[in-house]
Design an enzyme around this catalytic site. Structure first.
Site, PDB file in Angstrom:
ATOM      1  N   LYS A  75      59.455  -5.066  26.427  1.00 26.61           N
ATOM      2  CA  LYS A  75      58.477  -3.994  26.600  1.00 26.61           C
ATOM      3  C   LYS A  75      57.040  -4.492  26.744  1.00 26.61           C
ATOM      4  O   LYS A  75      56.258  -3.908  27.502  1.00 26.61           O
ATOM      5  CB  LYS A  75      58.570  -2.995  25.439  1.00 26.61           C
ATOM      6  CG  LYS A  75      59.868  -2.194  25.443  1.00 26.61           C
ATOM      7  CD  LYS A  75      59.861  -1.152  24.326  1.00 26.61           C
ATOM      8  CE  LYS A  75      61.158  -0.362  24.287  1.00 26.61           C
ATOM      9  NZ  LYS A  75      61.086   0.754  23.318  1.00 26.61           N
ATOM     10  N   GLY A 247      67.035  13.304  15.836  1.00 29.05           N
ATOM     11  CA  GLY A 247      66.502  12.455  16.896  1.00 29.05           C
ATOM     12  C   GLY A 247      66.940  12.803  18.308  1.00 29.05           C
ATOM     13  O   GLY A 247      66.307  12.378  19.276  1.00 29.05           O
TER      14      GLY A 247
END
Lengths: 267, 267
Positions: A75, A247
């Site tokens: 990332k 979630g």
């Protein structure tokens, strides 16, 4: 779990990871692509960090590439390859979603924080006028903290196993959002309007709870980012009558935002 | 049409093509992988010829790569990248299947001819002691001609729209297999034990037949490599009582041989 078909007309969204074996994202993304009427396929590719930049450069030349999905450990490296960055990527220094724009340059953005805020708002648990307690200051917690600040939350308490990281995050938040009150005060749960579990505790049955749910006020809400299962924390809060969000909605909102981003890709 | 699931544990077999839109191979390979109990996925990638070598080099470094499938226009370039070549690749100068061996080098092979011979043998129509007539001397026809010669066929007549190409193929066959009788004699159908359509005629309804089936003897067999549909040629031969084999078994045998080749890939 996968697109209804796969052919040369299918647009590819490789997800680059190392290691790759544990990646289960196709089970989330490919049904979402199909539901959106898109002949796209998320394809896991195991790419060593040392090969990352060269692989991205080569994938950019694949005719049926729609975009890239980046996960651990790529990332930050993805962030460095993008000529253009979205607001969350600029805030967090990481990118999990890339597309090629009309000028042939990469655009990158992260959607962890946006996914959280969109889901919290959709479920009516986003409160900006009461204290929010965030437990966990890792990658997800950091993204959520900045997104909460961007959404207008005025008082944020960050609790983390490593207190130093929580202090650092609060300092970064105060620097980016001078009006926010951000601290690491431990006893803040009693006044919270929203408590967030952004740790991985609860992923496995028998995990200890990240905090004691009995300390939350009766009108508080819980958002637990664990998507794989309903956690003990969620069950305990629900038993007390608190509003509870798991979630899965965060993932759904994140995927929807990513699809919109990839759709902006150059033809 | 696709593997029952797709995850980070899935091994990838990219099929490189340009253009890629028309590629339908996943509908053939992915069910075959699943039937063999393999968590593999054939993924079409559009790769320009100018990017071919660099893309192959980068794909070689992808952790979950099982092998490559090559189609138009990459088969000759693939041949050039392989450190080791199988017998059919050496005979034909093209490679449609690549794997990485334990020493990190590419091995390549083609399976068009093997697929044909295996299918013809399995259906009892491979005759080596009677004349075989092959109509079509393009890529498929060339592979089939060499495979027939390798299988021991002694008399082969090659008919092609461009006669010069048929002459060239016969010369190549005689050079590689000095004992074979290979010529382009037109009137050979009347004595054939096996006639083969290796042209694309019959792919579309209304195509003219590649040859007149009435000229074949009553005990001959027809092998038509068109797999997408039952052709008018197949129907006419079946109506005369000839044994008829279509293109699907050739694909099945080719895919089985390719899977065995890819399974030999280095872990």
């Amino acid at each position: 779990m996968i697109p209804a078909h796969l052919s040369g007309a299918t647009r590819l969204v490789p997800i680059l990871a190392h290691p790759v074996d544990h990646v289960r994202a196709p089970r989330i993304y490919n049904p979402a692509f199909a539901a959106a009427g898109l002949d796209w396929c998320l394809v896991p590719m195991g790419v060593h960090p040392g090969d990352f930049a060269a692989t991205v450069a080569q994938l950019a030349r694949v005719g049926n590439l729609q975009g890239l999905n980046l996960t651990i450990p790529h990332k930050a490296a993805a962030h460095a390859l993008c000529a253009r960055l979205g607001p969350e990527a600029r805030r967090t220094g990481v990118v999990n979603t890339m597309r090629i724009d009309a000028d042939g340059q990469w655009s990158g953005e992260s959607f962890d924080g946006v996914g959280f805020v969109d889901a919290a708002r959709a479920h009516g648990v986003l409160c900006i006028d009461r204290p929010v307690v965030l437990v966990g200051a890792g990658g997800a917690g950091t993204a959520i903290a900045f997104a909460l600040a961007a959404a207008g939350v005025r008082e944020l308490h960050v609790v983390n196993r490593e207190a130093e990281r929580a202090e650092q995050l609060c300092a970064e938040l105060r620097k980016a959002y001078p009006d926010i009150h951000a601290d690491t005060r431990a006893g803040s749960l009693g006044g919270a309007g929203l408590a967030i579990n952004a740790t991985s505790l609860g992923l496995h049955a028998g995990d200890p709870m990240p905090f004691d749910p009995a300390r939350l006020p009766a009108d508080a809400a819980l958002f637990d980012i664990i998507a794989a299962r309903d956690t003990e924390l969620m069950a305990a809060c629900a038993a007390r009558g608190l509003r509870v969000v798991g979630g899965k909605p965060m993932i759904d909102h994140q995927v929807a935002a990513q699809i919109a981003f990839w759709r902006g890709a150059a033809a």
